[in-house]
Scaffold this active site. Structure first.
Site, PDB file in Angstrom:
ATOM      1  N   ALA A  83       0.836  -1.207   0.000  1.00 16.52           N
ATOM      2  CA  ALA A  83       0.000   0.000   0.000  1.00 16.52           C
ATOM      3  C   ALA A  83       0.868   1.253   0.000  1.00 16.52           C
ATOM      4  CB  ALA A  83      -0.902  -0.004   1.235  1.00 16.52           C
ATOM      5  N   GLY A  84       0.563   2.151  -0.896  1.00 17.87           N
ATOM      6  CA  GLY A  84       1.357   3.377  -0.962  1.00 17.87           C
ATOM      7  C   GLY A  84       0.586   4.482  -1.661  1.00 17.87           C
ATOM      8  N   TYR A 147       7.700  11.143  -0.549  1.00 20.98           N
ATOM      9  CA  TYR A 147       7.609   9.764  -1.054  1.00 20.98           C
ATOM     10  C   TYR A 147       8.992   9.098  -1.063  1.00 20.98           C
ATOM     11  CZ  TYR A 147       6.202   6.081  -4.434  1.00 20.98           C
ATOM     12  OH  TYR A 147       5.935   4.891  -5.080  1.00 20.98           O
TER      13      TYR A 147
HETATM   14  N1  CAA Z   1      13.326  18.357 -12.863  1.00 24.56           N
HETATM   15  C1  CAA Z   1      13.659  19.664 -12.858  1.00 24.56           C
HETATM   16  N2  CAA Z   1      12.761  20.663 -12.829  1.00 24.56           N
HETATM   17  C2  CAA Z   1      11.466  20.306 -12.817  1.00 24.56           C
HETATM   18  C3  CAA Z   1      11.040  18.964 -12.814  1.00 24.56           C
HETATM   19  C4  CAA Z   1      12.035  17.983 -12.859  1.00 24.56           C
HETATM   20  N3  CAA Z   1      11.721  16.672 -12.854  1.00 24.56           N
HETATM   21  N4  CAA Z   1       9.682  18.946 -12.781  1.00 24.56           N
HETATM   22  C5  CAA Z   1       9.274  20.240 -12.754  1.00 24.56           C
HETATM   23  N5  CAA Z   1      10.351  21.050 -12.787  1.00 24.56           N
HETATM   24  C6  CAA Z   1      10.361  22.498 -12.766  1.00 24.56           C
HETATM   25  C7  CAA Z   1       9.395  23.108 -13.782  1.00 24.56           C
HETATM   26  O1  CAA Z   1       9.999  23.143 -15.053  1.00 24.56           O
HETATM   27  C8  CAA Z   1       9.142  24.477 -13.200  1.00 24.56           C
HETATM   28  O2  CAA Z   1      10.218  25.320 -13.490  1.00 24.56           O
HETATM   29  P1  CAA Z   1       9.972  26.874 -13.815  1.00 24.56           P
HETATM   30  O3  CAA Z   1       9.227  27.439 -12.627  1.00 24.56           O
HETATM   31  O4  CAA Z   1      11.350  27.423 -13.993  1.00 24.56           O
HETATM   32  O5  CAA Z   1       9.153  26.868 -15.070  1.00 24.56           O
HETATM   33  C9  CAA Z   1       9.190  24.224 -11.711  1.00 24.56           C
HETATM   34  O6  CAA Z   1       9.877  22.958 -11.529  1.00 24.56           O
HETATM   35  C10 CAA Z   1       7.831  24.130 -11.077  1.00 24.56           C
HETATM   36  O7  CAA Z   1       7.046  23.301 -11.883  1.00 24.56           O
HETATM   37  P2  CAA Z   1       5.481  23.345 -11.785  1.00 24.56           P
HETATM   38  O8  CAA Z   1       4.958  24.718 -11.699  1.00 24.56           O
HETATM   39  O9  CAA Z   1       4.941  22.404 -12.824  1.00 24.56           O
HETATM   40  O10 CAA Z   1       5.275  22.732 -10.315  1.00 24.56           O
HETATM   41  P3  CAA Z   1       4.011  22.059  -9.765  1.00 24.56           P
HETATM   42  O11 CAA Z   1       3.723  22.682  -8.463  1.00 24.56           O
HETATM   43  O12 CAA Z   1       2.903  22.039 -10.742  1.00 24.56           O
HETATM   44  O13 CAA Z   1       4.453  20.525  -9.478  1.00 24.56           O
HETATM   45  C11 CAA Z   1       5.435  18.366  -9.829  1.00 24.56           C
HETATM   46  C12 CAA Z   1       5.463  19.880 -10.156  1.00 24.56           C
HETATM   47  C13 CAA Z   1       4.304  18.005  -8.898  1.00 24.56           C
HETATM   48  C14 CAA Z   1       6.731  17.983  -9.166  1.00 24.56           C
HETATM   49  C15 CAA Z   1       5.240  17.703 -11.189  1.00 24.56           C
HETATM   50  O14 CAA Z   1       6.316  18.064 -12.011  1.00 24.56           O
HETATM   51  C16 CAA Z   1       5.206  16.196 -11.086  1.00 24.56           C
HETATM   52  O15 CAA Z   1       4.174  15.602 -10.768  1.00 24.56           O
HETATM   53  N6  CAA Z   1       6.334  15.534 -11.338  1.00 24.56           N
HETATM   54  C17 CAA Z   1       6.404  14.087 -11.344  1.00 24.56           C
HETATM   55  C18 CAA Z   1       6.965  13.589 -10.055  1.00 24.56           C
HETATM   56  C19 CAA Z   1       7.062  12.100 -10.183  1.00 24.56           C
HETATM   57  O16 CAA Z   1       7.873  11.565 -10.929  1.00 24.56           O
HETATM   58  N7  CAA Z   1       6.232  11.380  -9.435  1.00 24.56           N
HETATM   59  C20 CAA Z   1       6.215   9.960  -9.521  1.00 24.56           C
HETATM   60  C21 CAA Z   1       4.812   9.489  -9.375  1.00 24.56           C
HETATM   61  S1  CAA Z   1       4.680   7.755  -9.711  1.00 24.56           S
HETATM   62  C22 CAA Z   1       5.359   7.029  -8.379  1.00 24.56           C
HETATM   63  O17 CAA Z   1       5.683   7.630  -7.422  1.00 24.56           O
HETATM   64  C23 CAA Z   1       5.518   5.549  -8.495  1.00 24.56           C
HETATM   65  C24 CAA Z   1       6.929   5.182  -8.343  1.00 24.56           C
HETATM   66  O18 CAA Z   1       7.304   4.652  -7.304  1.00 24.56           O
HETATM   67  C25 CAA Z   1       7.857   5.380  -9.479  1.00 24.56           C
END
Ligand code: CAA
Length: 240
Positions: A83-84, A147
């Site tokens: 669960a996660g 996470y």
């Molecule tokens: N690396 C570097 N910069 C990043 C980035 C990244 N991976 N993602 C976003 N940014 C930057 C954006 O380009 C933006 O830069 P600017 O302000 O200069 O334009 C800044 O960060 C802010 O971005 P947002 O305004 O889009 O920020 P947000 O508040 O909307 O949220 C986030 C961003 C929630 C992190 C979104 O990018 C996201 O959901 N990322 C994915 C995270 C991820 O990989 N989660 C895994 C989920 S699946 C899981 O967890 C299962 C598993 O075990 C693998």
């Protein structure tokens, strides 16, 4: 008699594939879920696997739920702590609530699930603890301070339990899935998801069944000497 396996978060996503794969191997499976009654009912209807509802972040609820399963099905031999949840946000926007919810479910939830079954496993001289961690616990991830902390913490739990359980026939291992085609990954903004897939050498997301097959192996008698290890299943995205 068939061994009994408990899969938390076992009616959806990776957990659903794990529950089904263990059942196909002949285990008696109990799957827990936190909220989605409709999905859980459909899952039981389709698979014949019983589901139990509780919040893994709540110790007393976990203890009571596990006691009920042991009464109805039998002593639990295999725990898959799967669960996660995610509450992704860049650190500067992350709220204490987003931090705490993820800690409660993904980290404390593992303690709450394993602790009640541990004494019975020690007495019977057999047990399998399989914790579903994540590639992001190994490498960290932008937007996942909460996470990643829990998933790294899960690896610490496993490595410690491995040392405590070994003399009692109990093994504890972790699986670190990469990005798998589940609702959790589909919730990542499409553009971000596309850029993630570009960085997976396999060129695709993983399938839940690919994680389930790792669990089946770790649950088996044959895996006795594998203890405290981490299996990475991520399409070549990250090596430790
Ligand atoms: N690396 C570097 N910069 C990043 C980035 C990244 N991976 N993602 C976003 N940014 C930057 C954006 O380009 C933006 O830069 P600017 O302000 O200069 O334009 C800044 O960060 C802010 O971005 P947002 O305004 O889009 O920020 P947000 O508040 O909307 O949220 C986030 C961003 C929630 C992190 C979104 O990018 C996201 O959901 N990322 C994915 C995270 C991820 O990989 N989660 C895994 C989920 S699946 C899981 O967890 C299962 C598993 O075990 C693998």
């Amino acid at each position: 008699m068939a061994r009994v396996a408990l899969v938390t978060g076992g009616s959806r996503g990776i957990g659903e594939a794990i529950s089904k794969a263990l059942k196909a191997e002949g285990y008696e499976v109990a799957a827990t879920y936190a909220g989605n009654d409709e999905k859980a009912a459909a899952f039981t209807e389709a698979t014949g696997i019983k589901t139990y509802k509780w919040n893994v972040g709540d110790y007393e609820a976990s203890k009571a739920g596990i006691a009920k399963i042991e009464e109805e099905i039998g002593p639990i031999d295999i725990v898959v702590a799967n669960a996660g949840i995610t509450r992704d946000a860049p650190f500067h926007k992350m709220t204490p609530e987003q931090w705490q919810e993820v800690i409660d479910t993904n980290l404390t939830g593992v303690f709450n699930t394993v602790h009640p079954v541990w004494p019975g496993m020690r007495e019977r001289g057999f047990g399998r603890i399989i914790v579903i961690s994540s590639i992001n616990g190994q490498k960290g991830q932008f937007g996942q301070v909460n996470y990643a902390a829990t998933k790294a913490g899960d690896l610490g739990i496993v490595k410690s339990l491995a040392q405590e359980g070994a003399a009692k026939g109990i093994t504890a291992n972790a699986i670190c899935p990469g990005y798998i085609a589940t609702e959790m990954v589909m919730a990542v903004p499409e553009k971000v998801r596309e850029s993630i897939i570009k960085n997976i050498p396999a060129g695709r997301l993983g399938e839940p069944e690919e994680i389930a097959r790792c669990v089946v192996f770790l649950a088996s008698e044959d895996s006795q000497f594998i203890n405290g290890s981490t299996i990475s299943a991520n399409g070549g995205q990250f090596f430790v």
